[in-house]
Design a protein around this motif. Structure first.
Motif, PDB file in Angstrom:
ATOM      1  N   UNK A 175      -2.483 -31.465  30.642  1.00  0.00           N
ATOM      2  CA  UNK A 175      -2.112 -32.300  29.501  1.00  0.00           C
ATOM      3  C   UNK A 175      -0.844 -33.085  29.831  1.00  0.00           C
ATOM      4  N   UNK A 176      -0.755 -34.314  29.399  1.00  0.00           N
ATOM      5  CA  UNK A 176       0.460 -35.099  29.675  1.00  0.00           C
ATOM      6  C   UNK A 176       1.681 -34.525  28.969  1.00  0.00           C
ATOM      7  N   UNK A 177       2.822 -34.710  29.613  1.00  0.00           N
ATOM      8  CA  UNK A 177       4.113 -34.325  29.047  1.00  0.00           C
ATOM      9  C   UNK A 177       4.805 -35.605  28.594  1.00  0.00           C
ATOM     10  N   UNK A 178       5.148 -35.669  27.316  1.00  0.00           N
ATOM     11  CA  UNK A 178       5.758 -36.879  26.752  1.00  0.00           C
ATOM     12  C   UNK A 178       7.254 -36.638  26.566  1.00  0.00           C
ATOM     13  N   UNK A 179       8.109 -37.322  27.333  1.00  0.00           N
ATOM     14  CA  UNK A 179       9.553 -37.183  27.122  1.00  0.00           C
ATOM     15  C   UNK A 179      10.006 -37.990  25.911  1.00  0.00           C
ATOM     16  N   UNK A 180      10.981 -37.464  25.207  1.00  0.00           N
ATOM     17  CA  UNK A 180      11.553 -38.174  24.061  1.00  0.00           C
ATOM     18  C   UNK A 180      13.046 -37.898  24.016  1.00  0.00           C
ATOM     19  N   UNK A 181      13.784 -38.827  23.445  1.00  0.00           N
ATOM     20  CA  UNK A 181      15.238 -38.691  23.350  1.00  0.00           C
ATOM     21  C   UNK A 181      15.690 -39.094  21.966  1.00  0.00           C
ATOM     22  N   UNK A 182      16.596 -38.321  21.412  1.00  0.00           N
ATOM     23  CA  UNK A 182      17.134 -38.667  20.095  1.00  0.00           C
ATOM     24  C   UNK A 182      18.649 -38.572  20.104  1.00  0.00           C
ATOM     25  N   UNK A 183      19.255 -39.431  19.338  1.00  0.00           N
ATOM     26  CA  UNK A 183      20.703 -39.394  19.180  1.00  0.00           C
ATOM     27  C   UNK A 183      21.060 -39.964  17.822  1.00  0.00           C
ATOM     28  N   UNK A 184      22.263 -39.643  17.389  1.00  0.00           N
ATOM     29  CA  UNK A 184      22.707 -39.987  16.045  1.00  0.00           C
ATOM     30  C   UNK A 184      23.945 -40.866  16.113  1.00  0.00           C
ATOM     31  N   UNK A 190      28.682 -46.100  15.871  1.00  0.00           N
ATOM     32  CA  UNK A 190      29.510 -45.268  16.737  1.00  0.00           C
ATOM     33  C   UNK A 190      28.888 -43.874  16.839  1.00  0.00           C
ATOM     34  N   UNK A 191      29.244 -43.152  17.899  1.00  0.00           N
ATOM     35  CA  UNK A 191      28.759 -41.775  18.037  1.00  0.00           C
ATOM     36  C   UNK A 191      29.162 -40.956  16.822  1.00  0.00           C
ATOM     37  N   UNK A 207      24.577 -28.753   6.655  1.00  0.00           N
ATOM     38  CA  UNK A 207      24.066 -29.621   5.592  1.00  0.00           C
ATOM     39  C   UNK A 207      25.211 -30.337   4.886  1.00  0.00           C
ATOM     40  N   UNK A 208      26.300 -29.630   4.591  1.00  0.00           N
ATOM     41  CA  UNK A 208      27.431 -30.241   3.906  1.00  0.00           C
ATOM     42  C   UNK A 208      28.066 -31.351   4.743  1.00  0.00           C
ATOM     43  N   UNK A 209      28.126 -31.166   6.053  1.00  0.00           N
ATOM     44  CA  UNK A 209      28.660 -32.222   6.917  1.00  0.00           C
ATOM     45  C   UNK A 209      27.781 -33.466   6.858  1.00  0.00           C
ATOM     46  N   UNK A 210      26.474 -33.251   6.884  1.00  0.00           N
ATOM     47  CA  UNK A 210      25.546 -34.384   6.920  1.00  0.00           C
ATOM     48  C   UNK A 210      25.576 -35.159   5.607  1.00  0.00           C
ATOM     49  N   UNK A 211      25.458 -34.454   4.482  1.00  0.00           N
ATOM     50  CA  UNK A 211      25.393 -35.159   3.193  1.00  0.00           C
ATOM     51  C   UNK A 211      26.746 -35.736   2.785  1.00  0.00           C
ATOM     52  N   UNK A 212      27.815 -35.314   3.444  1.00  0.00           N
ATOM     53  CA  UNK A 212      29.120 -35.881   3.158  1.00  0.00           C
ATOM     54  C   UNK A 212      29.387 -37.195   3.885  1.00  0.00           C
ATOM     55  N   UNK A 213      28.538 -37.524   4.848  1.00  0.00           N
ATOM     56  CA  UNK A 213      28.710 -38.767   5.590  1.00  0.00           C
ATOM     57  C   UNK A 213      28.304 -39.977   4.737  1.00  0.00           C
ATOM     58  N   UNK A 214      28.915 -41.136   4.968  1.00  0.00           N
ATOM     59  CA  UNK A 214      28.443 -42.351   4.272  1.00  0.00           C
ATOM     60  C   UNK A 214      26.977 -42.632   4.555  1.00  0.00           C
ATOM     61  N   UNK A 215      26.545 -42.270   5.742  1.00  0.00           N
ATOM     62  CA  UNK A 215      25.157 -42.437   6.162  1.00  0.00           C
ATOM     63  C   UNK A 215      25.074 -42.219   7.651  1.00  0.00           C
ATOM     64  N   UNK A 216      23.877 -42.005   8.154  1.00  0.00           N
ATOM     65  CA  UNK A 216      23.660 -41.800   9.576  1.00  0.00           C
ATOM     66  C   UNK A 216      22.490 -42.660  10.036  1.00  0.00           C
ATOM     67  N   UNK A 217      22.527 -43.028  11.302  1.00  0.00           N
ATOM     68  CA  UNK A 217      21.391 -43.687  11.934  1.00  0.00           C
ATOM     69  C   UNK A 217      20.852 -42.736  12.991  1.00  0.00           C
TER      70      UNK A 217
END
Length: 269
Positions: A175-184, A190-191, A207-217
């Motif tokens: 079966x093929x192996x599919x590489x993937x990369x994610x970053x925030x 900015x990082x 969870x508190x760190x994430x929901x406290x951010x203005x937003x994330x990409x």
């Protein structure tokens, strides 16, 4: 509503207020509707629910299309956060491999079970063999299985060695192996360390760190499938290089050790 203009405490309160009914909806559907759904309907619900979850948490998704393959595949990806699971679910229906402890988590472990997660007891080679058998069955049926070969989460700025043990089913089935990369990233591209689920952090703290951010990409990129020609150690090194390139990192020259994997903290659902 523009959450980025609100004070941190208010962003957290509003997003948690939206999260509670979304979780309740997921639990109700998984418990009552999943037994009546066929596999395609379950898959569509899981993907749609994950997309909505990311919006509730203030995460904007940027993803490239997953490769179109005629059958099953093994997805390998770097691992930063429990958010990774939902980012991948939002783009492609997969079955994750997770540590067995996740099954005991309140609500989250039950949801993970309902979405078809395979649970592995770390440190037991016999259990690795069992999970590999389940992975083979899924891939033979045309499903995608996802693993995080680093074996743990990172802060997203680097890449750990890929452990090869869970690549064996792809080798055996060709079966093929599919590489993937994610970053925030932050909203100004900015990082962002906010999603990183590391250093003995609890799920609630994360969870508190994430929901406290203005937003994330959140950015998810899929690479070209790798044909499983060779030993799993060589394939792990090849997949690691592919993910490094997708992340814009200098590929590691190290060979991953052929040891039993440490399964990461995800998925919580």
């Amino acid at each position: 509503m523009n959450f980025s203009r609100l004070p941190v405490f208010l962003r957290r309160a509003l997003r948690i207020g939206l999260l509670a009914p979304h979780l309740a909806w997921g639990v109700a559907m998984a418990g009552l509707a999943f037994p009546l759904f066929n596999s395609a309907q379950r898959d569509r619900f899981i993907m749609a629910w994950s997309r909505r979850l990311l919006r509730v948490l203030g995460v904007r998704v940027r993803t490239t299309p997953a490769p179109s393959l005629p059958g099953g595949a093994l997805l390998v990806c770097n691992h930063v956060s429990w958010l990774d699971i939902y980012l991948i679910y939002a783009a492609r229906r997969v079955h994750f491999v997770s540590k067995s402890e996740v099954r005991a988590w309140p609500v989250a472990g039950w949801l993970a079970h309902k979405t078809g997660t395979l649970f592995l007891e770390r440190g037991r080679r016999a259990d690795t063999a069992r999970v590999n058998t389940e992975m083979r069955a899924l891939m033979q049926s045309g499903a995608w299985v996802a693993v995080f070969p680093e074996g743990t989460t990172s802060d997203g700025r680097g890449l750990r060695r890929f452990l090869p043990s869970l690549l064996q089913p792809a080798v055996e089935l060709n079966c093929p192996i599919v590489p993937a990369a994610l970053h925030y990233r932050s909203l100004d591209n900015a990082y962002s360390a906010a999603p990183a689920y590391i250093d003995e952090m609890s799920l609630w703290q994360s969870l508190m760190r994430i929901v406290g951010e203005p937003g994330l990409i959140a950015k998810l990129q899929f690479g070209e499938p790798i044909l499983p020609n060779g030993h799993r150690r060589d394939l792990a090194a090849q997949a690691e290089r592919a993910v490094s390139v997708l992340l814009g990192l200098r590929p590691s020259a190290s060979e991953p050790a052929d040891t039993a994997p440490q399964i990461p903290a995800g998925p919580p659902a």
